[in-house]
Motif scaffolding. Structure first.
Motif, PDB file in Angstrom:
ATOM      1  N   ALA A 208       0.935  -1.180  -0.097  1.00 38.69           N
ATOM      2  CA  ALA A 208      -0.025  -0.083  -0.027  1.00 38.69           C
ATOM      3  C   ALA A 208       0.853   1.164  -0.067  1.00 38.69           C
ATOM      4  O   ALA A 208       0.435   2.229  -0.248  1.00 38.69           O
ATOM      5  N   CYS A 209       2.054   0.976   0.299  1.00 37.75           N
ATOM      6  CA  CYS A 209       3.132   2.322   0.471  1.00 37.75           C
ATOM      7  C   CYS A 209       3.744   2.345  -1.043  1.00 37.75           C
ATOM      8  O   CYS A 209       4.999   1.683  -1.085  1.00 37.75           O
ATOM      9  N   LEU A 210       3.154   3.123  -1.860  1.00 37.82           N
ATOM     10  CA  LEU A 210       3.854   3.118  -3.370  1.00 37.82           C
ATOM     11  C   LEU A 210       4.380   1.780  -3.674  1.00 37.82           C
ATOM     12  O   LEU A 210       5.338   1.661  -4.375  1.00 37.82           O
ATOM     13  N   GLY A 211       3.696   0.653  -3.516  1.00 40.97           N
ATOM     14  CA  GLY A 211       3.913  -0.595  -4.038  1.00 40.97           C
ATOM     15  C   GLY A 211       5.023  -1.613  -3.265  1.00 40.97           C
ATOM     16  O   GLY A 211       5.106  -2.451  -3.148  1.00 40.97           O
ATOM     17  N   ASP A 212       5.893  -0.396  -2.439  1.00 36.09           N
ATOM     18  CA  ASP A 212       6.984  -1.268  -1.789  1.00 36.09           C
ATOM     19  C   ASP A 212       7.603   0.071  -0.836  1.00 36.09           C
ATOM     20  O   ASP A 212       7.855   0.816  -1.493  1.00 36.09           O
ATOM     21  N   PRO A 213       7.700  -0.034   0.458  1.00 39.40           N
ATOM     22  CA  PRO A 213       8.214   0.943   0.920  1.00 39.40           C
ATOM     23  C   PRO A 213       9.624   1.212   0.733  1.00 39.40           C
ATOM     24  O   PRO A 213      10.127   2.556   0.902  1.00 39.40           O
ATOM     25  N   ILE A 214      10.497   0.393   0.270  1.00 38.18           N
ATOM     26  CA  ILE A 214      11.832   0.621  -0.150  1.00 38.18           C
ATOM     27  C   ILE A 214      11.715   1.560  -1.305  1.00 38.18           C
ATOM     28  O   ILE A 214      12.407   2.601  -1.463  1.00 38.18           O
ATOM     29  N   GLU A 215      10.612   1.385  -2.387  1.00 36.47           N
ATOM     30  CA  GLU A 215      10.643   2.416  -3.369  1.00 36.47           C
ATOM     31  C   GLU A 215      10.031   3.491  -2.981  1.00 36.47           C
ATOM     32  O   GLU A 215      10.674   4.810  -3.755  1.00 36.47           O
ATOM     33  N   ALA A 216       9.432   3.837  -1.886  1.00 36.56           N
ATOM     34  CA  ALA A 216       9.179   5.176  -1.391  1.00 36.56           C
ATOM     35  C   ALA A 216      10.545   5.969  -0.905  1.00 36.56           C
ATOM     36  O   ALA A 216      10.508   7.028  -0.998  1.00 36.56           O
ATOM     37  N   VAL A 217      11.256   5.179  -0.396  1.00 39.00           N
ATOM     38  CA  VAL A 217      12.660   5.604   0.086  1.00 39.00           C
ATOM     39  C   VAL A 217      13.372   6.171  -1.123  1.00 39.00           C
ATOM     40  O   VAL A 217      14.259   7.002  -1.194  1.00 39.00           O
ATOM     41  N   VAL A 218      13.369   5.203  -2.370  1.00 36.89           N
ATOM     42  CA  VAL A 218      13.959   5.466  -3.440  1.00 36.89           C
ATOM     43  C   VAL A 218      13.627   6.848  -4.041  1.00 36.89           C
ATOM     44  O   VAL A 218      14.575   7.770  -4.332  1.00 36.89           O
ATOM     45  N   LEU A 238      10.633   7.780   7.778  1.00 35.62           N
ATOM     46  CA  LEU A 238       9.222   7.388   8.131  1.00 35.62           C
ATOM     47  C   LEU A 238       8.713   7.216   6.626  1.00 35.62           C
ATOM     48  O   LEU A 238       8.681   7.959   5.985  1.00 35.62           O
ATOM     49  N   SER A 239       8.629   6.048   6.162  1.00 38.47           N
ATOM     50  CA  SER A 239       8.474   5.639   4.767  1.00 38.47           C
ATOM     51  C   SER A 239       6.997   5.827   4.329  1.00 38.47           C
ATOM     52  O   SER A 239       6.574   5.855   2.811  1.00 38.47           O
ATOM     53  N   GLY A 240       6.033   5.922   5.055  1.00 38.39           N
ATOM     54  CA  GLY A 240       4.593   6.386   4.608  1.00 38.39           C
ATOM     55  C   GLY A 240       3.649   5.164   5.171  1.00 38.39           C
ATOM     56  O   GLY A 240       3.890   3.920   5.367  1.00 38.39           O
ATOM     57  N   ALA A 241       2.238   5.525   4.986  1.00 38.71           N
ATOM     58  CA  ALA A 241       1.404   4.775   5.749  1.00 38.71           C
ATOM     59  C   ALA A 241       0.978   3.485   5.108  1.00 38.71           C
ATOM     60  O   ALA A 241       1.063   3.354   3.801  1.00 38.71           O
ATOM     61  N   LEU A 242       0.829   2.449   5.799  1.00 32.11           N
ATOM     62  CA  LEU A 242       0.437   1.377   5.221  1.00 32.11           C
ATOM     63  C   LEU A 242      -1.244   1.082   5.318  1.00 32.11           C
ATOM     64  O   LEU A 242      -1.511   0.078   4.730  1.00 32.11           O
ATOM     65  N   GLY A 243      -1.753   2.007   5.632  1.00 34.75           N
ATOM     66  CA  GLY A 243      -3.258   1.943   5.779  1.00 34.75           C
ATOM     67  C   GLY A 243      -3.915   3.298   6.202  1.00 34.75           C
ATOM     68  O   GLY A 243      -2.934   4.231   6.583  1.00 34.75           O
ATOM     69  N   PRO A 244      -5.274   3.468   6.236  1.00 34.62           N
ATOM     70  CA  PRO A 244      -5.824   4.668   6.407  1.00 34.62           C
ATOM     71  C   PRO A 244      -5.519   5.309   8.000  1.00 34.62           C
ATOM     72  O   PRO A 244      -5.042   4.653   8.850  1.00 34.62           O
ATOM     73  N   MET A 245      -5.270   6.637   7.949  1.00 30.46           N
ATOM     74  CA  MET A 245      -5.179   7.350   9.321  1.00 30.46           C
ATOM     75  C   MET A 245      -6.215   7.087  10.230  1.00 30.46           C
ATOM     76  O   MET A 245      -7.612   7.194   9.652  1.00 30.46           O
ATOM     77  N   ALA A 246      -5.992   7.470  11.365  1.00 26.94           N
ATOM     78  CA  ALA A 246      -7.363   7.707  12.350  1.00 26.94           C
ATOM     79  C   ALA A 246      -7.230   8.522  13.205  1.00 26.94           C
ATOM     80  O   ALA A 246      -5.996   8.883  13.854  1.00 26.94           O
ATOM     81  N   PRO A 247      -8.023   9.639  13.661  1.00 28.69           N
ATOM     82  CA  PRO A 247      -7.875  10.561  14.616  1.00 28.69           C
ATOM     83  C   PRO A 247      -7.701  10.148  15.984  1.00 28.69           C
ATOM     84  O   PRO A 247      -8.278   9.015  16.406  1.00 28.69           O
ATOM     85  N   VAL A 248      -7.127  10.947  16.911  1.00 29.87           N
ATOM     86  CA  VAL A 248      -6.940  10.427  18.218  1.00 29.87           C
ATOM     87  C   VAL A 248      -7.153  11.766  19.227  1.00 29.87           C
ATOM     88  O   VAL A 248      -7.196  12.754  18.746  1.00 29.87           O
ATOM     89  N   THR A 249      -7.522  11.380  20.364  1.00 29.57           N
ATOM     90  CA  THR A 249      -8.074  12.359  21.567  1.00 29.57           C
ATOM     91  C   THR A 249      -7.260  11.999  22.637  1.00 29.57           C
ATOM     92  O   THR A 249      -6.739  10.842  22.987  1.00 29.57           O
ATOM     93  N   ALA A 250      -7.317  12.833  23.932  1.00 32.94           N
ATOM     94  CA  ALA A 250      -6.566  12.706  25.060  1.00 32.94           C
ATOM     95  C   ALA A 250      -7.093  11.379  25.518  1.00 32.94           C
ATOM     96  O   ALA A 250      -8.389  11.124  25.599  1.00 32.94           O
TER      97      ALA A 250
END
Length: 275
Positions: A208-218, A238-250
Motif C-alpha cells: 500500500a506504500c507506493l507498491g513497496d516501502p523501499i521504493e518510497a525511500v528511493v 518514516l516511509s509512509g502509511a500502510l493503511g488509513p489514518m485515524a484521529p486520536v484524542t486525549a
C-alpha cells in the motif's frame, strides 16, 4: 514519478508570509488558515521554499534534524488532492517519543495516527544512482512505527501546496523496539493492524506504500538530493502509511502491529509528559 519542477509563480514576499503564518501556528499551537492563498494549491517550488523557511526558523530556535518523512504514499489520498506523487518533510529530534510512553496532547493541534515501517540509514544516499539496490544497501535496520500526523492548517483544510509547506503535515512519531534487517523481513510483504483503545481502526499491507516501502525511500532519496538536502547515515526515515489514518484524542491508546516487526504502543494525555 515526477519530481518538483524548478519554476514558481509565487513571490518571495508571499513565500515569507506563508512561512510566517505557519511558524506562528507552530509557536502558538493554534491552527491557521491555509497558505494556498499565498503560494497556490500546487506550486511545488513555492511550497518547498516555504517548508525550507520554516525549517530555518526551527533550526535557529535549536531544533536538530534527525531524518525525513514521506507523505501521500497512498494512491487514494493522492487522487483526493489531485497529485501524482508523494511529498516529504523533516523530522526533528524532539518529535520522537519512546515506545510505550505517553505523548502530551499539548504538543499537538489536531492529530491523526498512521502505521508505517521506519528505516534507519547506515550509509549516506548522496551520490550514485540511488536505485533500489543502493537504497537497500544503505538501510541499517527497520522497525514498526506510529506516525502522529498533525496539521497547522485549520480543520485539515489542505491542498498539496498546503501540506508540503506545512512540513508534510508532520507531528511526532514513535519507533518500535524490534529491529530487523532487510534480510530478515521484506517490507513489501508485511501485514499491518492498528487499534485505538483495543478497537481495530486500520489495516493494510506493505504494498500500500507506493507498491513497496523501499521504493518510497528511493523516491525520497532522489527528491531530497534534488532539493539540496540529501539523506545521510544515521537518519530516521518514516516511509509512509500502510493503511488509513485515524484521529486520536486525549486518553487514547494506540497499538500498531506489523508482521515481522512486532507491535508498538503509545498513549495520549492532556498532561505534560517529559518522557
Amino acid at each position: 514519478m515526477s519530481q518538483p519542477t524548478n519554476t514558481s509563480t509565487a513571490s518571495e514576499t508571499d513565500i515569507s508570509a506563508a512561512a510566517d503564518r505557519l511558524a506562528a501556528a507552530i509557536a502558538s499551537g493554534t491552527p491557521c488558515a491555509p497558505v494556498r492563498d499565498l503560494i497556490g494549491a500546487d506550486d511545488l517550488v513555492a511550497a518547498y521554499a516555504v517548508q525550507r523557511r520554516v525549517d530555518e526558523i526551527r533550526r535557529q530556535a535549536g531544533a536538530v534534524v534527525v531524518g525525513r518523512k514521506i507523505g501521500l504514499t497512498s494512491v487514494a489520498v493522492q487522487q483526493q488532492l489531485g497529485v501524482d506523487q508523494p511529498d516529504l518533510g523533516v523530522l526533528y529530534a524532539d518529535m520522537e517519543f519512546p515506545a510505550g510512553g505517553t505523548i502530551p496532547m499539548s504538543r499537538l493541534i489536531q492529530p491523526k495516527v498512521e502505521a508505517e515501517v521506519a528505516f534507519v540509514l547506515g550509509a549516506d544516499l548522496v551520490d550514485g544512482p540511488l536505485d533500489s539496490a543502493q537504497v537497500r544497501g544503505a538501510i541499517d535496520y527497520a522497525v514498526a512505527a506510529i506516525e502522529i500526523c498533525d496539521s497547522r492548517i485549520e480543520s485539515w483544510d489542505i491542498k498539496f501546496g498546503d501540506t508540503v509547506a506545512d512540513n508534510a503535515s508532520s507531528g511526532v512519531y514513535v519507533l518500535g523496539t524490534e529491529r530487523r534487517t532487510l534480510d530478515e523481513v521484506e517490507p513489501a510483504g508485511v501485514v499491518m493492524s492498528m487499534s485505538v483503545d483495543g478497537t481495530e481502526v486500520s489495516t493494510g499491507v506493505g504494498t500500500a506504500c507506493l507498491g513497496d516501502p523501499i521504493e518510497a525511500v528511493v523516491w525520497l532519496a532522489h527528491t531530497a538530493r534534488e532539493l539540496g538536502q540529501p539523506l545521510t547515515a544515521g537518519q530516521v526515515i518514516l516511509s509512509g502509511a500502510l493503511g488509513p489514518m485515524a484521529p486520536v484524542t486525549a486518553g487514547n491508546e494506540v497499538t500498531v502491529t506489523v508482521s515481522g516487526f512486532g507491535s508498538v504502543t503509545t498513549s495520549f494525555s492532556s498532561e505534560e509528559d517529559n518522557a
